[in-house]
Write a protein that holds these residues in place. Structure first.
Motif, PDB file in Angstrom:
ATOM      1  N   UNK A 252       0.849  -1.191   0.000  1.00  0.00           N
ATOM      2  CA  UNK A 252       0.000   0.000   0.000  1.00  0.00           C
ATOM      3  C   UNK A 252       0.883   1.239   0.000  1.00  0.00           C
ATOM      4  N   UNK A 253       0.677   2.090  -0.990  1.00  0.00           N
ATOM      5  CA  UNK A 253       1.369   3.371  -1.071  1.00  0.00           C
ATOM      6  C   UNK A 253       0.477   4.443  -0.459  1.00  0.00           C
ATOM      7  N   UNK A 254       1.064   5.275   0.385  1.00  0.00           N
ATOM      8  CA  UNK A 254       0.276   6.267   1.112  1.00  0.00           C
ATOM      9  C   UNK A 254       0.717   7.676   0.755  1.00  0.00           C
ATOM     10  N   UNK A 255      -0.235   8.600   0.868  1.00  0.00           N
ATOM     11  CA  UNK A 255       0.002  10.025   0.635  1.00  0.00           C
ATOM     12  C   UNK A 255      -0.963  10.795   1.532  1.00  0.00           C
ATOM     13  N   UNK A 256      -0.708  12.092   1.758  1.00  0.00           N
ATOM     14  CA  UNK A 256      -1.637  12.856   2.591  1.00  0.00           C
ATOM     15  C   UNK A 256      -3.066  12.801   2.041  1.00  0.00           C
ATOM     16  N   UNK A 257      -4.033  12.758   2.935  1.00  0.00           N
ATOM     17  CA  UNK A 257      -5.435  12.725   2.514  1.00  0.00           C
ATOM     18  C   UNK A 257      -5.779  13.998   1.759  1.00  0.00           C
ATOM     19  N   UNK A 258      -6.701  13.870   0.823  1.00  0.00           N
ATOM     20  CA  UNK A 258      -7.137  15.083   0.102  1.00  0.00           C
ATOM     21  C   UNK A 258      -8.645  15.174  -0.002  1.00  0.00           C
ATOM     22  N   UNK A 259      -9.373  14.314   0.731  1.00  0.00           N
ATOM     23  CA  UNK A 259     -10.835  14.341   0.661  1.00  0.00           C
ATOM     24  C   UNK A 259     -11.451  14.229   2.058  1.00  0.00           C
ATOM     25  N   UNK A 260     -10.759  14.829   3.037  1.00  0.00           N
ATOM     26  CA  UNK A 260     -11.310  14.844   4.383  1.00  0.00           C
ATOM     27  C   UNK A 260     -11.025  13.611   5.207  1.00  0.00           C
ATOM     28  N   UNK A 261     -10.256  12.674   4.673  1.00  0.00           N
ATOM     29  CA  UNK A 261      -9.951  11.457   5.407  1.00  0.00           C
ATOM     30  C   UNK A 261      -8.674  11.585   6.208  1.00  0.00           C
ATOM     31  N   UNK A 262      -8.101  10.437   6.564  1.00  0.00           N
ATOM     32  CA  UNK A 262      -6.891  10.391   7.368  1.00  0.00           C
ATOM     33  C   UNK A 262      -5.650  10.238   6.488  1.00  0.00           C
ATOM     34  N   UNK A 263      -5.768   9.431   5.435  1.00  0.00           N
ATOM     35  CA  UNK A 263      -4.648   9.124   4.538  1.00  0.00           C
ATOM     36  C   UNK A 263      -5.223   8.739   3.187  1.00  0.00           C
ATOM     37  N   UNK A 264      -4.454   8.934   2.139  1.00  0.00           N
ATOM     38  CA  UNK A 264      -4.832   8.453   0.807  1.00  0.00           C
ATOM     39  C   UNK A 264      -4.019   7.208   0.499  1.00  0.00           C
ATOM     40  N   UNK A 265      -4.650   6.205  -0.110  1.00  0.00           N
ATOM     41  CA  UNK A 265      -3.960   4.937  -0.367  1.00  0.00           C
ATOM     42  C   UNK A 265      -4.127   4.473  -1.811  1.00  0.00           C
ATOM     43  N   UNK A 266      -3.112   3.739  -2.253  1.00  0.00           N
ATOM     44  CA  UNK A 266      -3.170   2.981  -3.499  1.00  0.00           C
ATOM     45  C   UNK A 266      -2.574   1.609  -3.185  1.00  0.00           C
ATOM     46  N   UNK A 267      -3.348   0.547  -3.402  1.00  0.00           N
ATOM     47  CA  UNK A 267      -2.959  -0.785  -2.954  1.00  0.00           C
ATOM     48  C   UNK A 267      -2.808  -1.736  -4.133  1.00  0.00           C
ATOM     49  N   UNK A 268      -1.810  -2.619  -4.037  1.00  0.00           N
ATOM     50  CA  UNK A 268      -1.514  -3.609  -5.072  1.00  0.00           C
ATOM     51  C   UNK A 268      -1.777  -4.998  -4.495  1.00  0.00           C
ATOM     52  N   UNK A 269      -2.537  -5.860  -5.249  1.00  0.00           N
ATOM     53  CA  UNK A 269      -3.031  -7.140  -4.703  1.00  0.00           C
ATOM     54  C   UNK A 269      -2.670  -8.360  -5.571  1.00  0.00           C
ATOM     55  N   UNK A 270      -1.481  -8.865  -5.559  1.00  0.00           N
ATOM     56  CA  UNK A 270      -0.291  -8.233  -5.029  1.00  0.00           C
ATOM     57  C   UNK A 270       0.358  -7.279  -6.028  1.00  0.00           C
ATOM     58  N   UNK A 271       0.030  -7.450  -7.337  1.00  0.00           N
ATOM     59  CA  UNK A 271       0.572  -6.538  -8.348  1.00  0.00           C
ATOM     60  C   UNK A 271      -0.533  -5.803  -9.096  1.00  0.00           C
ATOM     61  N   UNK A 272      -1.726  -6.366  -9.100  1.00  0.00           N
ATOM     62  CA  UNK A 272      -2.854  -5.687  -9.726  1.00  0.00           C
ATOM     63  C   UNK A 272      -3.327  -4.560  -8.812  1.00  0.00           C
ATOM     64  N   UNK A 273      -3.627  -3.407  -9.393  1.00  0.00           N
ATOM     65  CA  UNK A 273      -4.014  -2.254  -8.585  1.00  0.00           C
ATOM     66  C   UNK A 273      -5.451  -2.427  -8.103  1.00  0.00           C
ATOM     67  N   UNK A 274      -5.639  -2.282  -6.802  1.00  0.00           N
ATOM     68  CA  UNK A 274      -6.954  -2.450  -6.174  1.00  0.00           C
ATOM     69  C   UNK A 274      -7.822  -1.240  -6.502  1.00  0.00           C
ATOM     70  N   UNK A 275      -9.084  -1.492  -6.848  1.00  0.00           N
ATOM     71  CA  UNK A 275     -10.017  -0.388  -7.104  1.00  0.00           C
ATOM     72  C   UNK A 275     -10.398   0.338  -5.819  1.00  0.00           C
ATOM     73  N   UNK A 276     -10.190  -0.305  -4.673  1.00  0.00           N
ATOM     74  CA  UNK A 276     -10.438   0.352  -3.393  1.00  0.00           C
ATOM     75  C   UNK A 276      -9.328  -0.052  -2.430  1.00  0.00           C
ATOM     76  N   UNK A 277      -9.667  -0.756  -1.354  1.00  0.00           N
ATOM     77  CA  UNK A 277      -8.696  -1.339  -0.438  1.00  0.00           C
ATOM     78  C   UNK A 277      -9.420  -2.438   0.314  1.00  0.00           C
ATOM     79  N   UNK A 278      -8.749  -3.538   0.586  1.00  0.00           N
ATOM     80  CA  UNK A 278      -9.386  -4.635   1.293  1.00  0.00           C
ATOM     81  C   UNK A 278      -9.686  -4.276   2.736  1.00  0.00           C
ATOM     82  N   UNK A 279     -10.661  -4.973   3.319  1.00  0.00           N
ATOM     83  CA  UNK A 279     -11.070  -4.694   4.692  1.00  0.00           C
ATOM     84  C   UNK A 279      -9.890  -4.861   5.655  1.00  0.00           C
ATOM     85  N   UNK A 280      -9.279  -6.038   5.659  1.00  0.00           N
ATOM     86  CA  UNK A 280      -8.194  -6.272   6.604  1.00  0.00           C
ATOM     87  C   UNK A 280      -6.917  -5.552   6.174  1.00  0.00           C
TER      88      UNK A 280
END
Length: 355
Positions: A252-280
């Motif tokens: 998971x790559x992280x960056x400062x939040x930009x939509x009122x959240x805590x953090x912005x994320x981009x996740x790879x599962x394990x190499x395909x880019x996740x459209x969101x982020x998994x629960x766990x």
């Protein structure tokens, strides 16, 4: 061929086939062979099966009555690869977990309450217990409701999930390398496992903003190679061995939040880019953010203690509550919780292709 009893459900932002354990072969190799044929793998379109041609829609939940006194049912999660003949039990899935309680009630494994039911679910993959609470007015599962979750159109009835003992789900430790930070290939990372082994790194370390679209990230072959190199090295450091063909750790790559959240994320599962982020995965990333010195901690707009963290992802956000105990350098997880939704899509019998 008479087919196999099967229920297709959306759980959170995933979709999968739910089976009673007794309806599948007891031998794992025979079971996995059958599930590959059920889902239509290996084939990038899964055209001859019920898989959806994506890791998030090529999932299986196997459910049975639990023999443990602290659980009502056992839930084994199996990730069926799309374009290769592989089935993995090396991780949990918190999204399909949202459908396990309703499935167990409808299959008669758990007696429904009124107006709600609580089901204690042993997640077999990590031998930990989650508690699901959902509406069952009149003793029947209610799927319609007004709860919306990012990445799913419309609304549905909420499923409240509480996790315990998810620390070290696959690695045996919350911080499996024994350190809050490691440096891999010149990149600072936090290797962490609170239900899902994840490698957390700053997007800027890869020359990214962290706000790129899924399509743009997916098209970047050099980035994919760098992510693979990172997770191969991290896998060894985390005690997972050679993870070249494994689905964990996620990155998971992280960056400062930009939509009122805590953090912005981009996740790879394990190499395909996740459209969101998994629960766990979100639970584990939120845990990292709460640890002073971990990658992402200084980028995060942390809420007041006891308040949920809004983890931003490409299609919205996921609110996660994580409570930690212990000294800052050796934290332990007290509890984690969040809200998902689930919906039954169909039940019937699935007919696998011939071997």
């Amino acid at each position: 061929m008479t087919g196999i009893p099967c229920t297709l459900m959306r759980g959170g932002t995933s979709k999968g086939a739910y089976f009673l354990a007794g309806d599948l072969p007891a031998d794992p190799a025979e079971r996995d062979d059958l599930l590959l044929r059920v889902m239509g793998s290996p084939d990038p379109r899964q055209i001859d099966g019920i898989g959806g041609a994506h890791p998030l829609t090529s999932k299986v939940a196997v459910v049975s009555v639990s023999q443990r006194p602290d659980a009502d049912v056992d839930y084994l999660f199996l990730q069926v690869a799309v374009d290769e003949p592989a089935v993995s039990d090396k991780q949990n899935c918190g999204n399909l977990l949202a459908g396990v309680g309703p499935f167990a009630v409808e299959q008669g494994l758990v007696k429904a309450g009124d107006p709600e039911t609580t089901v204690r679910i042993r997640m077999v993959n990590s031998d930990s217990v989650a508690v699901a609470t959902f509406a069952t007015p009149g003793g029947r599962v209610r799927y319609d409701g007004d709860t919306a979750i990012s990445g799913v159109p419309g609304t549905a009835s909420p499923v409240y999930l509480d996790f315990a003992d998810t620390e070290g789900s696959a690695t045996g430790a919350l911080l499996p390398t024994g350190r809050i930070r490691d440096v891999i290939g010149g990149i600072d990372v936090t290797c962490i496992d609170n239900g899902m082994p994840v490698v957390v790194a700053e997007a800027s370390a890869f020359g990214l903003t962290g706000y790129e679209s899924v399509a743009d990230l997916a098209a970047d072959e050099k980035l994919r190679d760098r992510i693979q190199s990172l997770r191969l090295q991290a896998g060894r450091l985390m005690g997972l061995g050679d993870v070249s063909t494994a689905s964990v750790p996620k990155t998971t790559l992280v960056a400062p939040a930009r939509d009122g959240g805590v953090i912005s994320t981009r996740t790879f599962i394990p190499l395909r880019v996740h459209d969101s982020i998994g629960v766990l995965g979100a639970v584990t990333v939120a845990t990292a953010l709460a640890i002073e010195g971990a990658v992402g901690h200084d980028l995060a707009a942390l809420p007041a203690p006891g308040a949920p963290m809004a983890i931003e992802h490409p299609t919205g956000r996921l609110d996660v509550l994580v409570e930690l105990d212990g000294p800052p350098q050796r934290p332990t997880v007290r509890r984690s919780s969040l809200v998902r939704t689930a919906r039954k899509l169909f039940d019937g019998r699935v007919h696998p292709r011939h071997a």
